[in-house]
Design a protein around this motif. Structure first.
Motif, PDB file in Angstrom:
ATOM      1  N   ALA A  27     -28.198 -10.918  28.515  1.00 62.65           N
ATOM      2  CA  ALA A  27     -28.561 -11.356  27.167  1.00 62.65           C
ATOM      3  C   ALA A  27     -28.506 -12.872  27.008  1.00 62.65           C
ATOM      4  N   VAL A  28     -27.722 -13.559  27.856  1.00 63.30           N
ATOM      5  CA  VAL A  28     -27.665 -15.028  27.822  1.00 63.30           C
ATOM      6  C   VAL A  28     -28.310 -15.624  29.074  1.00 63.30           C
ATOM      7  N   ASP A  29     -29.176 -14.827  29.722  1.00 65.03           N
ATOM      8  CA  ASP A  29     -30.005 -15.260  30.847  1.00 65.03           C
ATOM      9  C   ASP A  29     -29.214 -15.504  32.138  1.00 65.03           C
ATOM     10  N   VAL A  30     -28.069 -14.836  32.282  1.00 62.23           N
ATOM     11  CA  VAL A  30     -27.383 -14.813  33.584  1.00 62.23           C
ATOM     12  C   VAL A  30     -27.974 -13.629  34.341  1.00 62.23           C
ATOM     13  N   PRO A 217     -19.136 -12.555  33.335  1.00 64.97           N
ATOM     14  CA  PRO A 217     -20.222 -13.456  33.729  1.00 64.97           C
ATOM     15  C   PRO A 217     -21.016 -14.065  32.588  1.00 64.97           C
ATOM     16  N   ALA A 218     -21.101 -13.426  31.434  1.00 66.48           N
ATOM     17  CA  ALA A 218     -21.814 -14.040  30.311  1.00 66.48           C
ATOM     18  C   ALA A 218     -21.257 -15.419  29.986  1.00 66.48           C
ATOM     19  N   CYS A 219     -19.981 -15.648  30.291  1.00 67.59           N
ATOM     20  CA  CYS A 219     -19.344 -16.926  29.976  1.00 67.59           C
ATOM     21  C   CYS A 219     -19.853 -18.073  30.844  1.00 67.59           C
ATOM     22  N   VAL A 220     -20.621 -17.782  31.887  1.00 61.83           N
ATOM     23  CA  VAL A 220     -21.164 -18.867  32.695  1.00 61.83           C
ATOM     24  C   VAL A 220     -22.101 -19.738  31.859  1.00 61.83           C
ATOM     25  N   ALA A 221     -22.681 -19.182  30.822  1.00 63.70           N
ATOM     26  CA  ALA A 221     -23.522 -19.988  29.929  1.00 63.70           C
ATOM     27  C   ALA A 221     -22.683 -21.040  29.213  1.00 63.70           C
ATOM     28  N   GLU A 222     -21.464 -20.678  28.816  1.00 63.63           N
ATOM     29  CA  GLU A 222     -20.575 -21.642  28.168  1.00 63.63           C
ATOM     30  C   GLU A 222     -20.094 -22.693  29.160  1.00 63.63           C
ATOM     31  N   VAL A 223     -19.847 -22.279  30.402  1.00 64.21           N
ATOM     32  CA  VAL A 223     -19.504 -23.240  31.449  1.00 64.21           C
ATOM     33  C   VAL A 223     -20.655 -24.231  31.627  1.00 64.21           C
ATOM     34  N   CYS A 224     -21.875 -23.730  31.620  1.00 64.16           N
ATOM     35  CA  CYS A 224     -23.050 -24.586  31.761  1.00 64.16           C
ATOM     36  C   CYS A 224     -23.103 -25.618  30.642  1.00 64.16           C
ATOM     37  N   ARG A 225     -22.839 -25.203  29.415  1.00 70.90           N
ATOM     38  CA  ARG A 225     -22.850 -26.141  28.294  1.00 70.90           C
ATOM     39  C   ARG A 225     -21.783 -27.219  28.463  1.00 70.90           C
ATOM     40  N   ALA A 226     -20.598 -26.825  28.938  1.00 68.91           N
ATOM     41  CA  ALA A 226     -19.516 -27.789  29.123  1.00 68.91           C
ATOM     42  C   ALA A 226     -19.866 -28.801  30.209  1.00 68.91           C
ATOM     43  N   VAL A 227     -20.420 -28.320  31.310  1.00 70.21           N
ATOM     44  CA  VAL A 227     -20.812 -29.223  32.402  1.00 70.21           C
ATOM     45  C   VAL A 227     -21.921 -30.163  31.939  1.00 70.21           C
ATOM     46  N   ALA A 228     -22.891 -29.633  31.198  1.00 65.76           N
ATOM     47  CA  ALA A 228     -23.975 -30.462  30.679  1.00 65.76           C
ATOM     48  C   ALA A 228     -23.432 -31.571  29.779  1.00 65.76           C
TER      49      ALA A 228
END
Length: 254
Positions: A27-30, A217-228
């Motif tokens: 749902a969050v494109d993972v 794994p859905a939380c990888v989207a939040e990790v992506c935002r933090a890294v960005a």
């Protein structure tokens, strides 16, 4: 599209709702998941997940579970890799220096897996806690041709560069979301575009604000935002760079 480069979806923490976990990730494109092995007893569960088109697997012996490893496990790992060429890496293996009583045994087990990775020209997925400099020294001595992943990297910019120079990518997970992780933040800012991958280590390593909760794994989207945010880049660039690096590291199909 995002890839969770390190998640333990075989663990019993997900037995009650595993398919829902995949659904929330999609749902969050993972869209793809790399699941490492930890003990010989759990390899069948890992391999069963690997039958899915959206899962890639690794096989290894984790230093956290030393009491579960036994005589013949290294030989069994070699046989399992022969029998399952779909495995994309050896791991999760490594050194956890918090457990001083097993350190000698950890190094023997780690060394055997590193030598296997060198012989087979396979990448290796490394768990490295309070041992970055010693692990980097050993990797330099062995000069592994396929490199690998330093999972859950939490070191300095200098340690990051040492691993990158050895052909290893750095796994960035929930730790980057904590304000107090200033040294790690400096390392993240210093990384080249192709030097990192995004991961969760589900069900462990919950993100800031989610302490005590099961990670997924859905939380990888939040990790992506933090890294960005740390790198001053947009979400899509970080996601694209990470996905390309995972595919290159593990030789995944496009």
């Amino acid at each position: 599209m995002l890839i969770d480069a390190h998640c333990h979806l075989d663990f019993p923490d997900f037995d009650a709702d595993r398919e829902a976990v995949f659904d929330r990730a999609r749902a969050v494109d993972v869209r793809h998941f790399v699941v490492p092995g930890t003990t010989r007893a759990r390899w069948p569960n890992v391999l069963a997940l690997g039958e899915r088109d959206d899962v890639s697997v690794c096989l290894g012996l984790h230093p956290y579970f030393m009491e579960e490893h036994g005589e013949g496990d290294i030989e069994a790992l070699a046989q399992a890799l022969d029998d399952h060429p779909e495995a994309v890496a050896i791991g999760e293996c490594g050194i956890d220096a918090r457990f001083t009583g097993t350190l000698d045994a950890q190094w023997r087990l780690f060394d055997a897996q590193l030598k296997m990775a060198k012989t087979r020209d396979m990448p290796v997925v490394i768990h490295c806690v309070h041992a970055n400099d010693k692990v980097a020294k050993r990797l330099r001595q062995l000069a592994l041709p396929a490199g690998g992943l330093i999972h859950a990297f939490a070191g300095s910019p200098e340690q990051a560069k040492n691993f990158l120079d050895l052909g290893f990518m750095l796994g960035l997970g929930g730790a980057v979301t904590f304000d107090r992780a200033k040294r790690l933040h400096r390392a993240v800012e210093s990384l080249p575009d192709g030097g990192y991958v995004l991961e969760t280590d589900s069900p462990d390593m919950p993100l800031a604000g989610h302490q005590g909760q099961r990670n997924e794994p859905a939380c990888v989207a939040e990790v992506c935002r933090a890294v960005a945010s740390l790198r001053g880049e947009d979400f899509d660039k970080v996601g694209t760079d990470s996905t390309a690096t995972v595919r290159r590291l593990f030789d995944l199909p496009p």
